[in-house]
Scaffold this active site. Structure first.
Site, PDB file in Angstrom:
ATOM      1  N   GLU B  41      90.210 -21.592 -76.672  1.00 43.59           N
ATOM      2  CA  GLU B  41      91.443 -21.626 -77.363  1.00 43.59           C
ATOM      3  C   GLU B  41      91.695 -22.106 -78.567  1.00 43.59           C
ATOM      4  O   GLU B  41      90.889 -23.404 -78.789  1.00 43.59           O
ATOM      5  CB  GLU B  41      92.208 -22.675 -76.368  1.00 43.59           C
ATOM      6  CG  GLU B  41      93.796 -22.611 -76.449  1.00 43.59           C
ATOM      7  CD  GLU B  41      94.257 -23.542 -75.704  1.00 43.59           C
ATOM      8  OE1 GLU B  41      94.026 -23.960 -74.487  1.00 43.59           O
ATOM      9  OE2 GLU B  41      95.215 -24.224 -75.943  1.00 43.59           O
ATOM     10  N   ASP B  52     102.235 -31.982 -80.479  1.00 50.02           N
ATOM     11  CA  ASP B  52     100.897 -32.648 -80.360  1.00 50.02           C
ATOM     12  C   ASP B  52     100.913 -34.228 -80.821  1.00 50.02           C
ATOM     13  O   ASP B  52     101.522 -34.401 -81.635  1.00 50.02           O
ATOM     14  CB  ASP B  52      99.756 -32.102 -81.366  1.00 50.02           C
ATOM     15  CG  ASP B  52      99.515 -30.653 -80.994  1.00 50.02           C
ATOM     16  OD1 ASP B  52      99.056 -30.616 -79.988  1.00 50.02           O
ATOM     17  OD2 ASP B  52      99.888 -29.530 -81.564  1.00 50.02           O
ATOM     18  N   TYR B 167      99.839 -21.514 -68.407  1.00 52.17           N
ATOM     19  CA  TYR B 167      99.196 -22.722 -68.686  1.00 52.17           C
ATOM     20  C   TYR B 167     100.147 -23.743 -68.227  1.00 52.17           C
ATOM     21  O   TYR B 167     101.215 -23.879 -68.826  1.00 52.17           O
ATOM     22  CB  TYR B 167      99.333 -22.747 -70.141  1.00 52.17           C
ATOM     23  CG  TYR B 167      98.438 -23.733 -70.943  1.00 52.17           C
ATOM     24  CD1 TYR B 167      98.660 -24.961 -70.689  1.00 52.17           C
ATOM     25  CD2 TYR B 167      97.824 -23.652 -72.147  1.00 52.17           C
ATOM     26  CE1 TYR B 167      98.206 -26.127 -71.286  1.00 52.17           C
ATOM     27  CE2 TYR B 167      97.164 -24.857 -72.811  1.00 52.17           C
ATOM     28  CZ  TYR B 167      97.398 -26.030 -72.479  1.00 52.17           C
ATOM     29  OH  TYR B 167      96.767 -26.803 -72.833  1.00 52.17           O
TER      30      TYR B 167
END
Ligand SMILES: Cc1ncc(COP(=O)(O)O)c(C=O)c1O
Lengths: 412, 258
Positions: B41, B52, B167
């Site tokens: 990834e 993030d 995911y």
């Protein structure tokens, strides 16, 4: 009465997906999506709930101090008329939202959003702030309703808006300085979004401008539209007619859309949004409509300052409240359909507008509306004497006196 | 069979995330493969990585600070495809750099570089037209995220139009900080597997071989990111060695879990 929206109206945006033409939308991480949908549902219920409106109106009247005055500025009008050709020199009026409790229009929106938060059973409030006005307004409503409040603020802004940082602390809020990026409003918004993702179960994010994922641009606009609704009724009762030109400064665009929206279907009323040209449009600035292009950031599609790769470019403005590389999606749409004109003024012009209002009218404006005043200064002399310009005086300058002193080379 | 489906058919997969352009990326990717990573990834750096935590935020800024452009990310991917013809590579990033030259441009570049899939943090199914149709037309998988807040009513919409794998973001939060309780992961994966016909991978907060092994018992893939990115931050130009070591331990744990 304000005209009811029709099929050809400029006032029936966004569509059911939160799009204003190609702009707006809900570009958020999956974690936030269910929450954003729940907020939309709750807002749709609140909109038609007379009890919600009654509580909102009551707080605006007795806590915020609305309606704010509509004020004809005689000495500013006279001053700007001096440089005009014969027959020219428009009348300048102000909507006095700087007289609101906490000193800016931001509180209108915060009242609406905290009522929504309470309806949704949320027990913790977060916000981002640039100039600190939205942070102060959020801290204020949190104190009023007894909810804990965390405000994210870029470290650069913490330094240049120190009085507001202290106000927020007095009001019981926790102020978190954000050091990422240029440490201004954009970075504060990133950090608030990170907090929100991690605390979705109990936290309500009070966004400070008419941007972010749907339904924020719509609900912030609706809460701020009290400005335009009042102004329209006041102008009609005072002069028997509508203003010819509305002028407002634009950071994310909430005070501007609040003034403009109730007039959008009045064809005789022209509108001008004023972005921050910073050091100049060819240098560092924060004018996303003038110098940006469409992109996706902070939950919506809108005009953004960005490079060829779509990396966001930091804005610059003397005004912390305008220092943002994007703009609310409804403005992007209004520009594209041509209903509203947009211009920009530089830091230096804004400082000049700031001082002009102080001396001619005895009003110290915030640096944000000083941009609107600077635009009025350029336009008023070019328009006929019987033209009515109505500018939004969306904030007072107490918070800015230290940074203005610094820019003018005065030591306090 | 695509590269992704072939890989997942072999058993639980280790999916490793690093930010492109942060450190010696080509060498790091080789170390990941040599260490036993099954899917790469590759993070596309962005100025505003809102989902993030501090580690990957810093990696994004280091990469951009070093001058990384979107063209560099595609160059890295294309070169990887030449060196490792069988190892799936997916790009992960934020919407704006992906759509800025138009979704068709982006999808075509992905296909040209041998990119197998794209994970875009901030395009939910509601805004699929922004990127999904272009990727599907180019034969590139759109890999969507499911989270603890994705309920059964929403899940079909998340799966619609997605492929490659699902995911599962195991924590409500940003990358790198908390870790989810294993029981909640077990429960979520079995819930997702009721609807998902594609493999389910689990990420966010996975740092150690022990955690990875526990997840690999129930999920088709385990994603590790911040722990590797931390090594890049610490070792810089010499990161490939330490990255390879951690990958070896993680891969062993994942591959022997079942
Ligand atoms: C007084 C004042 N005006 C304007 C703004 C800009 O925001 P908006 O464009 O949403 O009105 C701010 C933001 O902090 C402000 O404090």
């Amino acid at each position: 009465m304000t005209a009811t929206p029709t099929a050809n109206s400029y006032r029936n945006q966004p569509d059911e997906h939160g799009h204003f033409g190609q702009f707006g939308g809900r570009y958020v991480a999956e974690t936030l999506m269910p929450l954003v949908l729940a907020l939309e549902q709750e807002y749709n219920r609140a909109k038609v709930d007379p009890a919600f409106k009654a509580e909102f109106d009551d707080l605006l009247e007795h806590y915020v101090g609305r309606p704010s005055p509509l004020y004809f500025a005689p000495r500013l009008t006279e001053e700007l008329g001096k440089s005009a050709l014969p027959g020219k020199g428009a009348q300048v009026w102000f909507k006095r939202d700087e007289l609101n409790h906490t000193g800016a229009h931001k509180i209108n929106n915060c009242i609406g959003q905290i009522l929504l938060a309470i309806r949704m059973g949320k027990t913790r409030i977060i916000a981002e702030t640039g100039a600190g006005q939205h942070g102060v307004a959020t801290a204020t409503v949190c104190a009023r309703f007894g909810l804990p409040c965390v405000v994210y603020m870029g470290a650069t802004d913490v330094a240049r808006q120190a009085p507001n940082v202290f106000r927020m602390k007095l009001l019981g809020a926790e102020v978190v300085p954000v050091t990422a990026g240029a440490a201004t409003l954009k970075d504060a918004m990133n950090e608030a979004l990170r907090d929100w993702v991690a605390n979705v179960h109990d936290t309500f994010y009070i966004i400070g401008t008419a941007a972010g994922p749907h339904p924020y641009p719509e609900l912030v606009r609706d809460f701020q539209s009290v400005i335009g609704k009042e102004a329209r009724a006041q102008m009609l009762s005072r002069t028997g007619r509508l203003p010819d030109l509305l002028v407002a400064a634009i950071g994310g665009g909430s005070n501007a859309i609040g003034l403009f929206h109730p007039f959008l279907d009045d064809p005789s009323v022209k509108m001008l949004g004023v972005e921050a040209a910073g050091h100049g449009l060819d240098k560092e600035h924060a004018a996303s409509l003038a110098g940006g292009r469409a992109g996706i950031l902070h939950g919506n599609k809108t005009y953004l300052l960005q490079d060829d790769d779509g990396q966001i470019v930091e804005g610059h403005s003397i005004s912390a409240g305008l220092d943002y590389p994007g703009i609310g999606p409804e403005h992007a749409w209004l520009k594209e359909v041509g209903r509203v004109d947009y211009t920009s003024v530089t830091d230096i012009e804004a400082l000049d507008g700031f001082q002009l209002l102080c001396r001619t009218e005895g009003i110290i404006p915030a640096l944000e509306p000083a941009h609107a005043i600077a635009a009025v200064k350029k336009i008023a002399p070019t328009l006929p004497k019987d033209t009515i310009i109505l500018a939004n005086l969306c904030g007072r300058g107490d918070k800015d006196i230290f940074s203005v002193a610094e820019h003018l080379g005065v030591e306090l | 069979m695509t590269r992704l489906s072939t890989t997942f058919a072999k058993g639980p997969a280790l999916i490793t995330f690093v930010t492109g352009g942060d450190g010696p990326t080509d060498a790091i990717l080789d170390a990941l493969v040599a260490g036993g990573a099954d899917v790469i990834e590759l993070g596309m750096p962005f100025t505003d990585p809102m989902a993030d935590g501090p580690a990957i935020q810093a990696a994004n800024l280091r990469s951009l600070g070093a001058g990384t452009k979107t063209a560099d990310i595609f160059r890295i991917a294309a070169a990887f495809r030449v060196r490792h013809p069988e190892v799936p590579l997916v790009l992960m990033g934020y919407a704006n750099p992906m759509i800025t030259r138009g979704p068709e441009w982006f999808a075509a570049e992905c296909a040209k570089a041998g990119v197998d899939g794209v994970i875009c943090v901030d395009i939910p199914p509601e805004e699929d037209p922004e990127l999904g149709p272009a990727l599907r037309a180019a034969g590139v998988s759109l890999i969507r995220l499911a989270t603890p807040t994705t309920d059964a009513a929403r899940l079909p919409a998340v799966l619609e139009g997605s492929s490659g794998f699902l995911y599962y973001v195991s924590v409500t939060g940003i990358t790198g900080l908390q870790q989810a309780a294993q029981t909640s992961i077990d429960e979520a994966v079995s819930r997702l597997k009721v609807h998902a016909t594609i493999p389910v991978a689990v990420g966010f907060g996975v740092r150690t071989p022990e955690q990875a092994a526990a997840i690999a018992k129930v999920a088709d893939g385990v994603v590790v990111g911040s722990a590797l990115v931390d090594l890049v931050a610490k070792h810089g130009a010499a990161a490939a060695g330490p990255v390879g070591e951690l990958t070896r331990a993680l891969a062993q744990a994942v591959h022997s879990a079942r």
